[in-house]
Design a protein around this motif. Structure first.
Motif, PDB file in Angstrom:
ATOM      1  N   GLY A 135      -1.095  -8.918  69.638  1.00 47.22           N
ATOM      2  CA  GLY A 135      -0.920 -10.269  70.136  1.00 47.22           C
ATOM      3  C   GLY A 135       0.348 -10.875  69.598  1.00 47.22           C
ATOM      4  N   ASP A 136       0.382 -12.184  69.583  1.00 49.54           N
ATOM      5  CA  ASP A 136       1.517 -12.926  69.051  1.00 49.54           C
ATOM      6  C   ASP A 136       1.383 -12.945  67.533  1.00 49.54           C
ATOM      7  N   LEU A 137       2.204 -12.144  66.870  1.00 50.38           N
ATOM      8  CA  LEU A 137       2.045 -11.971  65.421  1.00 50.38           C
ATOM      9  C   LEU A 137       3.150 -12.673  64.647  1.00 50.38           C
ATOM     10  N   ARG A 138       3.432 -13.910  65.020  1.00 49.58           N
ATOM     11  CA  ARG A 138       4.312 -14.711  64.181  1.00 49.58           C
ATOM     12  C   ARG A 138       3.609 -15.037  62.863  1.00 49.58           C
ATOM     13  N   GLN A 139       4.352 -15.562  61.914  1.00 48.04           N
ATOM     14  CA  GLN A 139       3.844 -15.760  60.562  1.00 48.04           C
ATOM     15  C   GLN A 139       2.517 -16.498  60.532  1.00 48.04           C
ATOM     16  N   SER A 140       2.363 -17.508  61.387  1.00 47.84           N
ATOM     17  CA  SER A 140       1.148 -18.323  61.363  1.00 47.84           C
ATOM     18  C   SER A 140      -0.089 -17.542  61.782  1.00 47.84           C
ATOM     19  N   ALA A 141       0.106 -16.396  62.434  1.00 50.46           N
ATOM     20  CA  ALA A 141      -1.034 -15.659  62.970  1.00 50.46           C
ATOM     21  C   ALA A 141      -1.507 -14.526  62.067  1.00 50.46           C
ATOM     22  N   ILE A 142      -0.747 -14.220  60.999  1.00 49.34           N
ATOM     23  CA  ILE A 142      -1.057 -12.999  60.256  1.00 49.34           C
ATOM     24  C   ILE A 142      -1.955 -13.223  59.043  1.00 49.34           C
ATOM     25  N   ASN A 143      -2.150 -14.473  58.621  1.00 50.72           N
ATOM     26  CA  ASN A 143      -2.950 -14.708  57.413  1.00 50.72           C
ATOM     27  C   ASN A 143      -4.381 -14.190  57.518  1.00 50.72           C
TER      28      ASN A 143
END
Length: 361
Positions: A212-220
Protein backbone atom coordinates in the motif's frame (compact mmCIF):
# COMPACT_ATOMS: atom_id res chain seq x y z
CA UNK A 1 19.77 -16.31 -7.08
CA UNK A 2 17.47 -13.43 -6.11
CA UNK A 3 14.46 -14.09 -3.91
CA UNK A 4 11.37 -13.65 -6.13
CA UNK A 5 8.72 -13.89 -3.39
CA UNK A 6 8.05 -10.16 -3.19
CA UNK A 7 7.90 -9.72 -6.96
CA UNK A 8 5.33 -12.53 -7.22
CA UNK A 9 3.26 -11.06 -4.38
CA UNK A 10 3.50 -7.56 -5.84
CA UNK A 11 2.08 -8.76 -9.15
CA UNK A 12 -0.62 -10.80 -7.37
CA UNK A 13 -1.72 -7.72 -5.42
CA UNK A 14 -1.18 -5.13 -8.16
CA UNK A 15 -4.83 -4.03 -8.24
CA UNK A 16 -5.04 -3.55 -4.46
CA UNK A 17 -4.93 -0.12 -2.83
CA UNK A 18 -4.21 -1.95 0.44
CA UNK A 19 -3.14 -5.50 1.20
CA UNK A 20 -2.33 -6.91 4.62
CA UNK A 21 -1.63 -10.60 5.18
CA UNK A 22 -0.69 -12.12 8.52
CA UNK A 23 -0.06 -15.80 9.25
CA UNK A 24 0.56 -17.02 12.77
CA UNK A 25 -0.98 -17.41 16.18
CA UNK A 26 -3.55 -14.82 17.17
CA UNK A 27 -4.16 -12.70 20.23
CA UNK A 28 -5.67 -9.28 20.85
CA UNK A 29 -2.42 -7.48 20.02
CA UNK A 30 -2.61 -8.81 16.44
CA UNK A 31 -6.12 -7.41 16.05
CA UNK A 32 -4.93 -4.08 17.46
CA UNK A 33 -2.05 -3.83 14.99
CA UNK A 34 -4.26 -4.85 12.05
CA UNK A 35 -6.86 -2.24 13.05
CA UNK A 36 -4.17 0.45 13.23
CA UNK A 37 -2.95 -0.46 9.73
CA UNK A 38 -6.50 -0.18 8.38
CA UNK A 39 -7.07 3.13 10.20
CA UNK A 40 -3.83 4.52 8.79
CA UNK A 41 -4.95 3.63 5.27
CA UNK A 42 -8.46 5.00 5.75
CA UNK A 43 -7.14 8.26 7.19
CA UNK A 44 -5.64 8.93 3.75
CA UNK A 45 -8.80 7.91 1.90
CA UNK A 46 -12.21 9.54 1.48
CA UNK A 47 -14.11 6.74 3.24
CA UNK A 48 -17.01 7.92 5.40
CA UNK A 49 -17.12 7.53 9.15
CA UNK A 50 -19.94 5.03 8.69
CA UNK A 51 -17.75 2.83 6.50
CA UNK A 52 -14.86 3.09 8.94
CA UNK A 53 -17.12 1.98 11.78
CA UNK A 54 -18.49 -0.90 9.74
CA UNK A 55 -15.00 -2.09 8.86
CA UNK A 56 -13.87 -1.92 12.47
CA UNK A 57 -16.89 -3.97 13.52
CA UNK A 58 -16.33 -6.53 10.75
CA UNK A 59 -12.64 -6.90 11.60
CA UNK A 60 -13.41 -7.46 15.28
CA UNK A 61 -16.21 -9.92 14.54
CA UNK A 62 -14.05 -11.82 12.04
CA UNK A 63 -11.27 -12.00 14.59
CA UNK A 64 -13.73 -13.26 17.19
CA UNK A 65 -14.70 -16.06 14.81
CA UNK A 66 -11.15 -17.38 15.06
CA UNK A 67 -11.43 -17.46 18.82
CA UNK A 68 -15.04 -18.71 18.82
CA UNK A 69 -14.73 -21.54 16.33
CA UNK A 70 -11.02 -22.33 16.38
CA UNK A 71 -9.50 -25.33 18.07
CA UNK A 72 -9.17 -24.90 21.82
CA UNK A 73 -5.60 -26.14 21.63
CA UNK A 74 -4.34 -23.99 18.73
CA UNK A 75 -0.72 -24.96 19.13
CA UNK A 76 2.71 -25.33 17.62
CA UNK A 77 2.15 -28.85 16.32
CA UNK A 78 -0.08 -27.45 13.57
CA UNK A 79 1.54 -27.45 10.16
CA UNK A 80 0.66 -23.84 9.31
CA UNK A 81 -0.57 -20.70 10.99
CA UNK A 82 -3.95 -19.07 11.19
CA UNK A 83 -4.59 -16.36 8.61
CA UNK A 84 -5.90 -12.80 8.74
CA UNK A 85 -6.14 -10.91 5.44
CA UNK A 86 -7.45 -7.41 4.70
CA UNK A 87 -7.57 -6.05 1.16
CA UNK A 88 -8.93 -2.95 -0.59
CA UNK A 89 -9.44 -4.29 -4.12
CA UNK A 90 -11.15 -2.43 -6.95
CA UNK A 91 -13.56 -0.50 -4.78
CA UNK A 92 -14.33 -3.15 -2.15
CA UNK A 93 -12.82 -4.09 1.18
CA UNK A 94 -12.28 -7.80 1.83
CA UNK A 95 -11.66 -9.36 5.24
CA UNK A 96 -10.60 -13.00 5.19
CA UNK A 97 -9.76 -15.27 8.10
CA UNK A 98 -8.50 -18.81 8.24
CA UNK A 99 -8.28 -21.08 11.24
CA UNK A 100 -8.37 -24.73 12.28
CA UNK A 101 -11.65 -26.27 13.38
CA UNK A 102 -12.64 -29.69 14.63
CA UNK A 103 -14.37 -31.74 11.98
CA UNK A 104 -17.19 -32.62 14.37
CA UNK A 105 -18.14 -28.92 14.51
CA UNK A 106 -18.28 -28.37 10.75
CA UNK A 107 -21.88 -29.54 10.37
CA UNK A 108 -23.38 -26.98 12.79
CA UNK A 109 -21.14 -24.22 11.44
CA UNK A 110 -22.07 -24.94 7.83
CA UNK A 111 -25.75 -24.98 8.78
CA UNK A 112 -25.50 -21.50 10.33
CA UNK A 113 -23.61 -20.10 7.35
CA UNK A 114 -25.91 -21.56 4.74
CA UNK A 115 -28.97 -20.43 6.67
CA UNK A 116 -27.95 -16.75 6.74
CA UNK A 117 -26.92 -16.93 3.08
CA UNK A 118 -30.26 -18.37 1.99
CA UNK A 119 -32.74 -15.84 3.42
CA UNK A 120 -33.90 -12.42 2.22
CA UNK A 121 -32.89 -9.26 4.15
CA UNK A 122 -36.36 -9.12 5.72
CA UNK A 123 -36.23 -12.78 6.71
CA UNK A 124 -32.74 -12.28 8.10
CA UNK A 125 -33.91 -9.40 10.29
CA UNK A 126 -36.73 -11.55 11.68
CA UNK A 127 -34.36 -14.49 12.22
CA UNK A 128 -31.89 -12.23 14.03
CA UNK A 129 -34.57 -10.85 16.38
CA UNK A 130 -36.06 -14.29 17.02
CA UNK A 131 -32.67 -15.80 17.79
CA UNK A 132 -31.81 -12.88 20.06
CA UNK A 133 -35.10 -13.18 21.94
CA UNK A 134 -34.79 -16.95 22.32
CA UNK A 135 -31.22 -16.50 23.57
CA UNK A 136 -30.06 -19.72 21.96
CA UNK A 137 -26.43 -19.52 22.92
CA UNK A 138 -24.23 -22.43 21.85
CA UNK A 139 -21.04 -23.49 23.60
CA UNK A 140 -19.23 -21.60 20.84
CA UNK A 141 -20.98 -18.43 21.76
CA UNK A 142 -23.80 -17.12 19.66
CA UNK A 143 -26.16 -19.33 17.63
CA UNK A 144 -24.85 -17.64 14.47
CA UNK A 145 -25.72 -14.09 15.58
CA UNK A 146 -22.30 -12.87 14.46
CA UNK A 147 -22.78 -14.31 10.98
CA UNK A 148 -26.22 -12.71 10.74
CA UNK A 149 -24.90 -9.31 11.77
CA UNK A 150 -22.11 -9.53 9.18
CA UNK A 151 -24.60 -10.14 6.39
CA UNK A 152 -26.76 -7.26 7.63
CA UNK A 153 -23.74 -4.90 7.68
CA UNK A 154 -22.31 -5.91 4.30
CA UNK A 155 -25.54 -6.84 2.45
CA UNK A 156 -23.43 -9.60 0.87
CA UNK A 157 -23.39 -13.38 1.08
CA UNK A 158 -20.70 -14.92 3.28
CA UNK A 159 -17.99 -16.77 1.37
CA UNK A 160 -16.49 -19.78 3.12
CA UNK A 161 -14.84 -23.15 2.65
CA UNK A 162 -13.60 -26.04 4.77
CA UNK A 163 -10.37 -27.76 3.69
CA UNK A 164 -9.83 -31.10 5.41
CA UNK A 165 -6.41 -31.53 7.03
CA UNK A 166 -6.89 -34.95 8.62
CA UNK A 167 -9.60 -37.05 10.28
CA UNK A 168 -9.88 -34.61 13.19
CA UNK A 169 -9.24 -31.15 11.76
CA UNK A 170 -10.02 -28.90 8.84
CA UNK A 171 -8.97 -25.39 7.88
CA UNK A 172 -11.89 -22.96 7.79
CA UNK A 173 -11.68 -20.05 5.33
CA UNK A 174 -14.16 -17.21 5.82
CA UNK A 175 -14.47 -14.03 3.75
CA UNK A 176 -16.49 -10.79 3.88
CA UNK A 177 -16.89 -8.09 1.24
CA UNK A 178 -17.86 -4.48 1.94
CA UNK A 179 -18.47 -2.45 -1.22
CA UNK A 180 -17.67 1.22 -1.69
CA UNK A 181 -20.72 1.50 -3.92
CA UNK A 182 -23.79 -0.59 -3.00
CA UNK A 183 -24.80 -0.55 -6.69
CA UNK A 184 -21.52 -2.22 -7.74
CA UNK A 185 -22.46 -5.47 -9.49
CA UNK A 186 -18.93 -6.66 -10.25
CA UNK A 187 -18.08 -10.19 -9.11
CA UNK A 188 -16.37 -10.55 -5.74
CA UNK A 189 -12.85 -11.85 -5.32
CA UNK A 190 -13.21 -15.63 -4.94
CA UNK A 191 -12.02 -17.08 -1.67
CA UNK A 192 -9.52 -19.12 -3.70
CA UNK A 193 -7.42 -15.94 -3.98
CA UNK A 194 -6.97 -15.93 -0.21
CA UNK A 195 -6.01 -19.61 -0.30
CA UNK A 196 -3.42 -18.86 -2.98
CA UNK A 197 -1.98 -15.96 -0.95
CA UNK A 198 -1.71 -18.09 2.17
CA UNK A 199 -0.06 -20.91 0.21
CA UNK A 200 2.44 -18.53 -1.42
CA UNK A 201 3.33 -17.01 1.94
CA UNK A 202 3.80 -20.40 3.58
CA UNK A 203 5.86 -21.84 0.76
CA UNK A 204 8.23 -18.88 0.99
CA UNK A 205 8.24 -18.77 4.79
CA UNK A 206 6.70 -15.29 5.14
CA UNK A 207 4.33 -14.41 7.98
CA UNK A 208 3.67 -10.69 7.33
CA UNK A 209 2.98 -8.95 4.02
CA UNK A 210 1.84 -5.36 3.62
CA UNK A 211 1.25 -3.54 0.32
CA UNK A 212 0.00 0.00 0.00
CA UNK A 213 0.98 3.59 0.57
CA UNK A 214 4.00 3.16 2.82
CA UNK A 215 4.93 6.71 3.63
CA UNK A 216 6.37 7.32 7.09
CA UNK A 217 2.97 7.81 8.73
CA UNK A 218 1.84 4.36 7.62
CA UNK A 219 4.73 2.22 8.82
CA UNK A 220 4.49 2.52 12.62
CA UNK A 221 1.83 -0.21 13.07
CA UNK A 222 3.85 -2.52 10.78
CA UNK A 223 6.93 -2.00 12.94
CA UNK A 224 4.88 -2.71 16.07
CA UNK A 225 3.54 -5.96 14.65
CA UNK A 226 7.00 -7.03 13.51
CA UNK A 227 8.41 -6.21 16.95
CA UNK A 228 5.75 -8.40 18.49
CA UNK A 229 6.98 -11.34 16.38
CA UNK A 230 10.63 -11.01 17.41
CA UNK A 231 10.05 -10.35 21.12
CA UNK A 232 11.24 -13.83 22.14
CA UNK A 233 14.62 -13.44 20.41
CA UNK A 234 17.81 -12.25 22.06
CA UNK A 235 18.21 -8.52 22.53
CA UNK A 236 20.98 -8.45 19.92
CA UNK A 237 18.80 -10.22 17.36
CA UNK A 238 15.87 -7.94 18.15
CA UNK A 239 18.05 -4.86 17.65
CA UNK A 240 19.52 -6.08 14.38
CA UNK A 241 16.19 -7.17 12.93
CA UNK A 242 14.50 -3.94 13.99
CA UNK A 243 17.21 -1.81 12.37
CA UNK A 244 16.80 -3.71 9.11
CA UNK A 245 13.00 -3.43 9.32
CA UNK A 246 13.17 0.33 9.80
CA UNK A 247 15.61 0.88 6.96
CA UNK A 248 13.71 -1.33 4.51
CA UNK A 249 10.44 0.48 5.23
CA UNK A 250 12.06 3.90 5.14
CA UNK A 251 13.71 2.99 1.86
CA UNK A 252 10.21 2.61 0.36
CA UNK A 253 9.09 5.91 1.93
CA UNK A 254 12.25 7.58 0.61
CA UNK A 255 12.73 6.10 -2.86
CA UNK A 256 9.36 4.76 -4.06
CA UNK A 257 8.15 6.57 -7.17
CA UNK A 258 4.93 8.49 -6.72
CA UNK A 259 1.78 7.04 -8.27
CA UNK A 260 -0.66 9.22 -10.21
CA UNK A 261 -2.60 9.92 -7.01
CA UNK A 262 0.51 10.80 -4.98
CA UNK A 263 0.97 7.50 -3.15
CA UNK A 264 4.30 5.94 -2.17
CA UNK A 265 3.37 2.43 -3.26
CA UNK A 266 5.39 -0.48 -1.89
CA UNK A 267 5.33 -4.01 -0.53
CA UNK A 268 6.97 -5.16 2.69
CA UNK A 269 7.28 -8.79 3.81
CA UNK A 270 8.86 -10.50 6.79
CA UNK A 271 9.52 -14.18 7.34
CA UNK A 272 11.63 -16.73 9.14
CA UNK A 273 13.53 -19.49 7.36
CA UNK A 274 14.24 -21.58 10.47
CA UNK A 275 17.53 -19.88 11.26
CA UNK A 276 17.25 -16.28 10.15
CA UNK A 277 14.63 -13.59 9.80
CA UNK A 278 14.00 -12.55 6.18
CA UNK A 279 13.01 -8.96 5.45
CA UNK A 280 12.09 -7.81 1.92
CA UNK A 281 10.87 -4.55 0.41
CA UNK A 282 9.60 -3.86 -3.12
CA UNK A 283 8.72 -0.55 -4.75
CA UNK A 284 8.74 1.31 -8.02
CA UNK A 285 11.75 3.54 -8.57
CA UNK A 286 12.83 5.90 -11.32
CA UNK A 287 15.29 4.24 -13.70
CA UNK A 288 18.16 6.67 -13.05
CA UNK A 289 17.78 6.39 -9.28
CA UNK A 290 17.62 2.59 -9.58
CA UNK A 291 20.95 2.49 -11.38
CA UNK A 292 22.65 4.62 -8.75
CA UNK A 293 21.13 2.65 -5.87
CA UNK A 294 22.19 -0.65 -7.48
CA UNK A 295 25.76 0.59 -7.85
CA UNK A 296 25.75 1.70 -4.23
CA UNK A 297 24.43 -1.67 -2.98
CA UNK A 298 27.08 -3.47 -5.08
CA UNK A 299 29.78 -1.36 -3.47
CA UNK A 300 28.47 -2.19 0.01
CA UNK A 301 28.21 -5.90 -0.78
CA UNK A 302 31.83 -5.94 -1.97
CA UNK A 303 33.17 -4.69 1.36
CA UNK A 304 34.22 -6.82 4.33
CA UNK A 305 32.68 -6.23 7.76
CA UNK A 306 35.77 -4.27 8.76
CA UNK A 307 35.57 -2.12 5.63
CA UNK A 308 31.85 -1.51 6.20
CA UNK A 309 32.60 -0.40 9.75
CA UNK A 310 35.20 2.07 8.48
CA UNK A 311 32.90 3.29 5.72
CA UNK A 312 30.13 3.82 8.28
CA UNK A 313 32.43 6.11 10.27
CA UNK A 314 33.44 7.94 7.08
CA UNK A 315 29.83 8.63 6.08
CA UNK A 316 28.98 9.61 9.65
CA UNK A 317 31.79 12.21 9.59
CA UNK A 318 31.69 13.44 6.01
CA UNK A 319 28.51 12.22 4.37
CA UNK A 320 28.22 10.16 1.20
CA UNK A 321 30.78 10.65 -1.54
CA UNK A 322 27.88 10.79 -4.03
CA UNK A 323 25.46 13.53 -3.03
CA UNK A 324 22.66 11.80 -4.98
CA UNK A 325 22.71 8.81 -2.63
CA UNK A 326 19.86 9.48 -0.20
CA UNK A 327 20.02 6.46 2.11
CA UNK A 328 21.67 7.85 5.23
CA UNK A 329 23.54 5.22 7.19
CA UNK A 330 20.71 2.71 6.98
CA UNK A 331 21.83 0.59 4.04
CA UNK A 332 25.31 0.33 5.51
CA UNK A 333 23.70 -1.09 8.65
CA UNK A 334 21.64 -3.49 6.55
CA UNK A 335 24.79 -4.71 4.76
CA UNK A 336 26.63 -5.15 8.07
CA UNK A 337 23.79 -7.05 9.73
CA UNK A 338 22.64 -9.15 6.76
CA UNK A 339 24.14 -12.66 6.72
CA UNK A 340 24.51 -12.74 2.94
CA UNK A 341 24.72 -9.00 2.42
CA UNK A 342 21.87 -7.36 0.50
CA UNK A 343 20.09 -9.37 -2.18
CA UNK A 344 18.37 -7.15 -4.74
CA UNK A 345 16.75 -7.18 -8.16
CA UNK A 346 15.66 -4.44 -10.58
CA UNK A 347 13.08 -5.44 -13.16
CA UNK A 348 11.16 -3.82 -15.97
CA UNK A 349 12.00 -1.93 -19.15
CA UNK A 350 9.97 1.20 -18.44
CA UNK A 351 11.05 4.52 -16.93
CA UNK A 352 9.89 3.22 -13.54
CA UNK A 353 11.57 -0.03 -12.47
CA UNK A 354 10.55 -2.53 -9.79
CA UNK A 355 13.19 -2.67 -7.07
CA UNK A 356 13.27 -5.48 -4.51
CA UNK A 357 15.75 -5.73 -1.64
CA UNK A 358 16.04 -8.69 0.72
CA UNK A 359 18.14 -9.14 3.84
CA UNK A 360 18.58 -12.12 6.14
CA UNK A 361 19.37 -11.27 9.75
Amino acid sequence: MSDTTNNTLFQELCDDDLSFVYLGKFDNTVLGFATEILKSHMAQSDDSEGKKNKLSFLMIESFQNILRYGLAGRAAEMTSGEAFIVRKHRGSYYITTGNYVENVNIGPMREKLERVNSVTPEELKKLFMMTLQNKKISKQGGAGLGFMEMVRKTKEKLDFDFVEIDDDRSFFYFQLRLKDNPEDSSPALPIQNAKNLKSLMEQNKRFIAMKGDLRQSAINPILSMAENNISTESMRTQRNVYHVLVEMLQNIARHASLTDDGRREGLFTMGFDGERFVVSATNGIESQSAQKLAAYIDSLNSKSNEELAEYYKHVLREGHDDADIDSGLGLIDVARESVDRIDYSIEGDQQVKLLTMTAKV
